[in-house]
Design an enzyme around this catalytic site. Structure first.
Site, PDB file in Angstrom:
ATOM      1  N   GLU A   1      -3.739   7.212  -3.937  1.00 22.28           N
ATOM      2  CA  GLU A   1      -3.535   5.966  -3.192  1.00 22.28           C
ATOM      3  C   GLU A   1      -3.463   4.785  -4.150  1.00 22.28           C
ATOM      4  O   GLU A   1      -4.275   4.687  -5.064  1.00 22.28           O
ATOM      5  CB  GLU A   1      -4.712   5.770  -2.217  1.00 22.28           C
ATOM      6  CG  GLU A   1      -4.640   4.507  -1.390  1.00 22.28           C
ATOM      7  CD  GLU A   1      -5.919   4.270  -0.593  1.00 22.28           C
ATOM      8  OE1 GLU A   1      -6.083   4.885   0.472  1.00 22.28           O
ATOM      9  OE2 GLU A   1      -6.762   3.487  -1.056  1.00 22.28           O
TER      10      GLU A   1
ATOM     11  N   TYR B  58       0.859  -1.183   0.000  1.00 24.25           N
ATOM     12  CA  TYR B  58       0.000   0.000   0.000  1.00 24.25           C
ATOM     13  C   TYR B  58       0.890   1.225   0.000  1.00 24.25           C
ATOM     14  O   TYR B  58       1.861   1.302   0.761  1.00 24.25           O
ATOM     15  CB  TYR B  58      -0.872   0.005   1.259  1.00 24.25           C
ATOM     16  CG  TYR B  58      -1.608   1.307   1.518  1.00 24.25           C
ATOM     17  CD1 TYR B  58      -2.946   1.449   1.190  1.00 24.25           C
ATOM     18  CD2 TYR B  58      -0.949   2.404   2.077  1.00 24.25           C
ATOM     19  CE1 TYR B  58      -3.628   2.642   1.423  1.00 24.25           C
ATOM     20  CE2 TYR B  58      -1.611   3.604   2.306  1.00 24.25           C
ATOM     21  CZ  TYR B  58      -2.948   3.719   1.975  1.00 24.25           C
ATOM     22  OH  TYR B  58      -3.604   4.895   2.196  1.00 24.25           O
TER      23      TYR B  58
END
Ligand code: GDP
Ligand code: MN
Length: 389
Positions: A195, A107
């Site tokens: 993101e 991530y």
């Protein structure tokens, strides 16, 4: 402005972040044709603004055209729901992407940290699932780096983060470049969030952005008219689509729970009007901001949209004329009421500012007596809505 995944990935490609190859589709037939022409394993990804699509059943895998068509038929029109989004969101389009074989899911994101007023890069090797869960249960698994905007990004930041977050070695070469590109994109497009979750390390050793979540600051959109136009192409919900259909911006119309329709010019006056209604003991059924300089035609269409909501028992039009001219508004109201195609509801009009006098004369000639103040209008609208029950 929140971007759909396919739009976010468009920006990824512009800055050089690798993404899986694929296509955007709005019909099952288009999906079938694409897979027939490009045999292999594909992922069908529901294009919605809500997150957690995987858990909500919005991500499917297809190995041939027939399966792709069947799954696309199932997904398009489906309302995806999860705990974060109990209202759900209807799927109107799909991203069909090459299925990659996943060795690892990381991530990485950049947002603005309000406390330090700097962009902060967040990285964890535990990607793929809710990062909130990781943050709550394994806070040490997340690494942070605050970038000084004056100094900008340097590759050592990405290297440090990769080690701190214990990313598998396969990420190390590509990671600093990807974070640099993400920062470049964050600054260039005025993002408030970029993101990648998951940032995938594939079985054959490449690093690729499998998902994209991008939020752009609306105040900077004027610098990117091509991206601002995406807004009009893919309104997220029915209210937004309805506003766009009559030529308004997509956040100019919102449905609420009460019984009084509200048309005002400017979001601030609209909020003030709803407060006045609340104080008078009622509540707004919806709110439409006709913006600045509305012509009669737009007023007429706005009227039609607002009364099309069956909850509306009375309508309060509150105009403070500046660029918006009172005579244009009045003409629109009279035209809207003159047609017999529209549902009629008790109407209260308050008109002040530019050309108010002319507007009031037009209304008076058509038999309407406007109110003088917002509070008076709110009180009358509440009484009319209650009388109509
Ligand atoms: P989200 O649930 O809305 O965040 O959607 P994602 O794009 O992140 O996909 C959810 C999950 O689907 C990922 O975490 C993966 O586990 C899985 N997934 C998505 N694309 C692929 C793919 O190409 N290959 C494999 N094996 N899994 C995938
Ligand atoms: Mn994701």
């Amino acid at each position: 402005m929140k971007l759909m995944e396919y739009q976010g990935k468009d920006l990824f490609r512009r800055v050089g972040i690798p993404t899986p190859r694929g296509t955007f589709a709005t019909t099952p037939d288009a999906v079938a044709t694409f897979i027939a022409e490009n045999p292999g394993s594909w992922v069908l990804k529901s294009q919605v603004l809500m997150g957690g699509r995987g858990k909500a059943g919005g991500i499917k895998f297809a190995d041939d055209a027939a399966q792709g068509k069947a799954l696309a038929t199932e997904l398009i029109g489906k309302v995806l729901r999860n705990i974060q989004n109990p209202d759900g969101e209807e799927v109107k389009s799909l991203l069909v992407e090459e299925k990659v074989s996943i060795a690892s899911e990381a991530y990485v994101s950049i947002t603005i940290d309000r406390a330090t007023k700097k962009p902060v890069v967040m990285v964890t090797a535990q990607g793929g699932m809710d990062v909130e869960e990781v943050a709550a249960e394994h806070p040490d698994a997340i690494s942070y780096y605050w970038i000084d905007p004056a100094a900008g990004y340097s590759p050592f930041v990405g290297r440090e983060l990769a080690f701190a977050a214990k990313l598998p070695a396969g990420y190390h070469k590509a990671f600093p470049k990807i974070v640099g590109a993400l920062y470049d994109m964050f600054m260039t497009f005025g993002a408030s969030l970029v993101e990648i979750n998951p940032l995938v390390l594939t079985a054959d050793g490449s690093v690729i952005a499998s998902d994209a979540k991008v939020d752009l600051d609306d105040n900077g959109l004027y610098k990117h008219p091509d991206i601002a136009a995406w807004n009009k192409q893919s309104p997220a919900d029915e209210d937004q689509a309805a506003a766009v259909a009559i030529g308004l911006g997509m956040s100019n119309y919102a449905k609420l729970d009460g019984s009084i329709g509200v048309i005002a010019n400017g979001a601030g006056l609209g909020m003030g009007t709803m407060d006045a209604i609340r104080i008078a003991g009622g509540s707004a059924a919806n709110f439409l901001d006709i913006g600045g300089g509305a012509q009669a035609e737009l007023v007429k269409k706005s009227y039609a949209l607002v009364v099309s909501d069956p909850k509306v028992k009375a309508l309060f039009i509150n105009i403070f004329g500046g660029i918006t001219r009172g005579d244009q508004v009045a003409r629109g109201i009279v035209e809207a009421l003159g047609g017999d195609d529209l549902r009629k509801v008790p109407l209260v009009v308050r008109l002040t500012g530019t050309n108010a006098k002319e507007g009031l004369e037009i209304l008076a000639a058509a038999g309407y007596v406007p109110v003088e103040t917002m509070d008076e209008g709110a009180a009358r609208a509440v009484a009319l809505a209650q009388g109509a029950n």
